[in-house]
Design a protein around this motif. Structure first.
Motif, PDB file in Angstrom:
ATOM      1  N   GLU A  72      -4.206 -16.803   3.449  1.00  0.00           N
ATOM      2  CA  GLU A  72      -3.495 -16.570   2.189  1.00  0.00           C
ATOM      3  C   GLU A  72      -4.183 -17.208   1.000  1.00  0.00           C
ATOM      4  OE1 GLU A  72      -0.747 -16.206   5.596  1.00  0.00           O
ATOM      5  OE2 GLU A  72      -2.139 -17.759   4.928  1.00  0.00           O
ATOM      6  N   LEU A  73      -4.977 -18.255   1.243  1.00  0.00           N
ATOM      7  CA  LEU A  73      -5.664 -18.934   0.144  1.00  0.00           C
ATOM      8  C   LEU A  73      -7.082 -18.426  -0.055  1.00  0.00           C
ATOM      9  CD1 LEU A  73      -4.524 -22.644   0.596  1.00  0.00           C
ATOM     10  CD2 LEU A  73      -3.538 -20.850  -0.828  1.00  0.00           C
ATOM     11  N   LEU A  74      -7.463 -17.388   0.686  1.00  0.00           N
ATOM     12  CA  LEU A  74      -8.818 -16.842   0.570  1.00  0.00           C
ATOM     13  C   LEU A  74      -8.845 -15.522  -0.196  1.00  0.00           C
ATOM     14  CD1 LEU A  74     -10.202 -17.646   4.123  1.00  0.00           C
ATOM     15  CD2 LEU A  74     -10.518 -18.939   2.004  1.00  0.00           C
ATOM     16  N   GLY A  75      -7.745 -15.210  -0.870  1.00  0.00           N
ATOM     17  CA  GLY A  75      -7.746 -14.064  -1.772  1.00  0.00           C
ATOM     18  C   GLY A  75      -7.553 -12.717  -1.129  1.00  0.00           C
ATOM     19  N   PHE A  76      -7.097 -12.668   0.140  1.00  0.00           N
ATOM     20  CA  PHE A  76      -6.925 -11.396   0.826  1.00  0.00           C
ATOM     21  C   PHE A  76      -5.467 -10.969   0.857  1.00  0.00           C
ATOM     22  CE2 PHE A  76     -10.895 -12.825   2.982  1.00  0.00           C
ATOM     23  CZ  PHE A  76     -11.683 -11.735   2.656  1.00  0.00           C
ATOM     24  N   ALA A  77      -5.273  -9.648   0.973  1.00  0.00           N
ATOM     25  CA  ALA A  77      -3.936  -9.116   1.200  1.00  0.00           C
ATOM     26  C   ALA A  77      -3.570  -9.359   2.651  1.00  0.00           C
ATOM     27  CB  ALA A  77      -3.919  -7.616   0.898  1.00  0.00           C
ATOM     28  N   SER A  78      -2.285  -9.341   2.946  1.00  0.00           N
ATOM     29  CA  SER A  78      -1.829  -9.525   4.317  1.00  0.00           C
ATOM     30  C   SER A  78      -2.290  -8.367   5.180  1.00  0.00           C
ATOM     31  CB  SER A  78      -0.304  -9.620   4.353  1.00  0.00           C
ATOM     32  OG  SER A  78       0.159  -9.598   5.681  1.00  0.00           O
ATOM     33  N   VAL A  79      -2.657  -8.678   6.451  1.00  0.00           N
ATOM     34  CA  VAL A  79      -3.052  -7.612   7.372  1.00  0.00           C
ATOM     35  C   VAL A  79      -1.987  -7.380   8.436  1.00  0.00           C
ATOM     36  CG1 VAL A  79      -5.484  -8.048   7.059  1.00  0.00           C
ATOM     37  CG2 VAL A  79      -4.268  -9.245   8.876  1.00  0.00           C
ATOM     38  N   THR A  80      -0.859  -8.059   8.331  1.00  0.00           N
ATOM     39  CA  THR A  80       0.197  -7.919   9.333  1.00  0.00           C
ATOM     40  C   THR A  80       0.717  -6.486   9.362  1.00  0.00           C
ATOM     41  OG1 THR A  80       0.882 -10.190   8.959  1.00  0.00           O
ATOM     42  CG2 THR A  80       2.437  -8.747  10.086  1.00  0.00           C
ATOM     43  N   GLY A  81       0.658  -5.892  10.572  1.00  0.00           N
ATOM     44  CA  GLY A  81       1.206  -4.554  10.732  1.00  0.00           C
ATOM     45  C   GLY A  81       0.322  -3.457  10.183  1.00  0.00           C
ATOM     46  N   GLU A  82      -0.881  -3.774   9.666  1.00  0.00           N
ATOM     47  CA  GLU A  82      -1.759  -2.763   9.109  1.00  0.00           C
ATOM     48  C   GLU A  82      -2.759  -2.319  10.164  1.00  0.00           C
ATOM     49  OE1 GLU A  82      -1.321  -1.552   6.245  1.00  0.00           O
ATOM     50  OE2 GLU A  82      -0.241  -3.028   5.053  1.00  0.00           O
ATOM     51  N   SER A  83      -3.306  -1.119   9.998  1.00  0.00           N
ATOM     52  CA  SER A  83      -4.396  -0.674  10.844  1.00  0.00           C
ATOM     53  C   SER A  83      -5.680  -0.770  10.056  1.00  0.00           C
ATOM     54  CB  SER A  83      -4.160   0.771  11.309  1.00  0.00           C
ATOM     55  OG  SER A  83      -4.137   1.657  10.201  1.00  0.00           O
ATOM     56  N   VAL A  84      -6.801  -0.618  10.724  1.00  0.00           N
ATOM     57  CA  VAL A  84      -8.082  -0.754  10.079  1.00  0.00           C
ATOM     58  C   VAL A  84      -8.970   0.411  10.438  1.00  0.00           C
ATOM     59  CG1 VAL A  84      -7.990  -3.254  10.007  1.00  0.00           C
ATOM     60  CG2 VAL A  84      -8.952  -2.129  12.017  1.00  0.00           C
ATOM     61  N   ALA A  85      -9.905   0.700   9.538  1.00  0.00           N
ATOM     62  CA  ALA A  85     -10.897   1.724   9.810  1.00  0.00           C
ATOM     63  C   ALA A  85     -12.201   1.307   9.186  1.00  0.00           C
ATOM     64  CB  ALA A  85     -10.434   3.061   9.224  1.00  0.00           C
ATOM     65  N   GLY A  86     -13.303   1.780   9.733  1.00  0.00           N
ATOM     66  CA  GLY A  86     -14.587   1.436   9.161  1.00  0.00           C
ATOM     67  C   GLY A  86     -15.642   1.485  10.218  1.00  0.00           C
ATOM     68  N   ASN A  87     -16.669   0.645  10.085  1.00  0.00           N
ATOM     69  CA  ASN A  87     -17.716   0.619  11.081  1.00  0.00           C
ATOM     70  C   ASN A  87     -18.153  -0.796  11.321  1.00  0.00           C
ATOM     71  OD1 ASN A  87     -20.029  -0.048   9.214  1.00  0.00           O
ATOM     72  ND2 ASN A  87     -19.292   1.826   8.263  1.00  0.00           N
ATOM     73  N   ASP A  88     -18.837  -1.031  12.404  1.00  0.00           N
ATOM     74  CA  ASP A  88     -19.215  -2.386  12.787  1.00  0.00           C
ATOM     75  C   ASP A  88     -20.255  -2.982  11.873  1.00  0.00           C
ATOM     76  OD1 ASP A  88     -17.481  -2.468  14.872  1.00  0.00           O
ATOM     77  OD2 ASP A  88     -18.918  -1.714  16.344  1.00  0.00           O
ATOM     78  N   ARG A  89     -20.991  -2.139  11.201  1.00  0.00           N
ATOM     79  CA  ARG A  89     -22.044  -2.685  10.345  1.00  0.00           C
ATOM     80  C   ARG A  89     -21.478  -3.300   9.078  1.00  0.00           C
ATOM     81  NH1 ARG A  89     -27.235   0.838   8.855  1.00  0.00           N
ATOM     82  NH2 ARG A  89     -27.656   0.245  11.012  1.00  0.00           N
ATOM     83  N   ASP A  90     -20.588  -2.582   8.420  1.00  0.00           N
ATOM     84  CA  ASP A  90     -20.114  -3.027   7.118  1.00  0.00           C
ATOM     85  C   ASP A  90     -18.701  -3.564   7.127  1.00  0.00           C
ATOM     86  OD1 ASP A  90     -22.451  -2.416   5.879  1.00  0.00           O
ATOM     87  OD2 ASP A  90     -21.860  -0.358   5.404  1.00  0.00           O
ATOM     88  N   GLY A  91     -18.035  -3.647   8.302  1.00  0.00           N
ATOM     89  CA  GLY A  91     -16.686  -4.186   8.357  1.00  0.00           C
ATOM     90  C   GLY A  91     -15.662  -3.081   8.412  1.00  0.00           C
ATOM     91  N   HIS A  92     -14.410  -3.421   8.103  1.00  0.00           N
ATOM     92  CA  HIS A  92     -13.306  -2.490   8.300  1.00  0.00           C
ATOM     93  C   HIS A  92     -12.377  -2.526   7.104  1.00  0.00           C
ATOM     94  CE1 HIS A  92     -14.275  -1.936  12.608  1.00  0.00           C
ATOM     95  NE2 HIS A  92     -14.837  -3.099  12.411  1.00  0.00           N
ATOM     96  N   ASP A  93     -11.963  -1.331   6.678  1.00  0.00           N
ATOM     97  CA  ASP A  93     -11.033  -1.191   5.572  1.00  0.00           C
ATOM     98  C   ASP A  93      -9.636  -0.903   6.093  1.00  0.00           C
ATOM     99  OD1 ASP A  93     -12.955  -1.377   3.436  1.00  0.00           O
ATOM    100  OD2 ASP A  93     -13.676   0.573   4.118  1.00  0.00           O
ATOM    101  N   LEU A  94      -8.627  -1.202   5.264  1.00  0.00           N
ATOM    102  CA  LEU A  94      -7.258  -0.878   5.631  1.00  0.00           C
ATOM    103  C   LEU A  94      -7.049   0.632   5.639  1.00  0.00           C
ATOM    104  CD1 LEU A  94      -5.267  -3.516   3.608  1.00  0.00           C
ATOM    105  CD2 LEU A  94      -5.675  -3.464   6.063  1.00  0.00           C
ATOM    106  N   SER A  95      -6.259   1.111   6.578  1.00  0.00           N
ATOM    107  CA  SER A  95      -5.952   2.532   6.680  1.00  0.00           C
ATOM    108  C   SER A  95      -4.502   2.678   7.092  1.00  0.00           C
ATOM    109  CB  SER A  95      -6.855   3.212   7.712  1.00  0.00           C
ATOM    110  OG  SER A  95      -6.385   4.513   8.015  1.00  0.00           O
TER     111      SER A  95
END
Length: 254
Positions: A72-95
């Motif tokens: 919470e102190l690192l400037g990110f939105a909560s990921v609770t209950g969210e899914s993710v999408a993306g690729n292993d090279r560049d990370g994952h975005d919320l979906s």
């Protein structure tokens, strides 16, 4: 338009790490906790630019281990209950889609519930004693540390204003026994001139769960093995910015 994550960038630069250094530290933390990750410079750049609003839980744990701060102190939105999408090279975005989640997210180790080991997250006061052979005198090192818990794993990082040295602990809880490692980067302007020391630590948790006491072990000069007492005393469960600001001071002598 993406909003830059200035909080994460400030923490990283405050640790005097480049984006490459930070990514390598995240990878190292993943291996230590049994959850390997593919962090790289590009992923850190996407976090800091705001292109990724929230990291996968896999990276959440690595970020908390490396920085010693709750997500919470690192400037990110909560990921609770969210899914993710993306690729292993560049990370994952919320979906918002859950359809292909099983293919996109690599299996991770599920920690046992924190309740099975007690709840130790929050601010603790750390105090250890050591003998300086060069000065033939005993001293005490004190810090306020932030403890982050994931199941049976605890990570503690000292608040920078609580001492001129930087202290970290990575330990595992087994009932009332705490076992793990410690690292201290000494004050560059102090007697040890920024030397880095590390070793092992084992503590017993009192029945109240609010004090841990035991011994540290580490190497000294001429391959000698040194040891001494170490205790951590609970201060507060909160890890909010206001709380950490309040404890970012030198502890009173005890």
């Amino acid at each position: 338009m993406s909003t830059p994550n200035t909080a994460l960038r400030a923490v990283r630069t405050g640790m005097r790490m480049s984006q490459d250094d930070f990514a390598r530290a995240l990878q190292s933390a993943g291996y230590r906790t049994g959850e390997p990750n593919d962090a790289n410079k590009r992923l850190v750049q996407r976090w800091e630019s705001g292109a990724i609003a929230a990291p996968r839980p896999l990276y959440v744990r690595a970020l908390e281990v490396v920085t010693g701060l709750p997500i919470e102190l690192l400037g990110f939105a909560s990921v609770t209950g969210e899914s993710v999408a993306g690729n292993d090279r560049d990370g994952h975005d919320l979906s918002s889609s859950l359809s292909d989640l099983s293919e996109l997210v690599a299996p991770t180790t599920t920690p046992r519930p924190a309740g099975a080991h007690g709840s130790y997250g929050g601010v603790w006061r750390s105090r250890y004693q050591y003998h300086s052979s060069g000065r033939n005198q005993s001293y005490a090192g004190q810090h306020f540390v932030v403890v982050i818990q994931h199941g049976d794993r605890l990570t503690a990082r000292s608040l920078p204003g609580s001492a001129p040295s930087a202290l970290s602990l990575d330990v595992t809880v087994d009932g009332s026994v705490i076992t793990g490692t410690w690292v201290e980067q000494t004050d560059p302007a102090g007697y040890y001139r920024g030397a880095r020391y590390h070793g092992a630590i084992q503590l017993l948790v009192e029945p109240t769960g609010r004090r841990m006491a035991g011994k540290w072990v580490g190497f000294g000069k001429d391959l000698t093995v040194n040891t001494g007492p170490w205790e951590l005393v609970f201060q507060e469960a909160s890890t909010s910015k206001a709380t950490l600001d309040r404890y970012n001071v030198v502890p009173d002598d005890v």
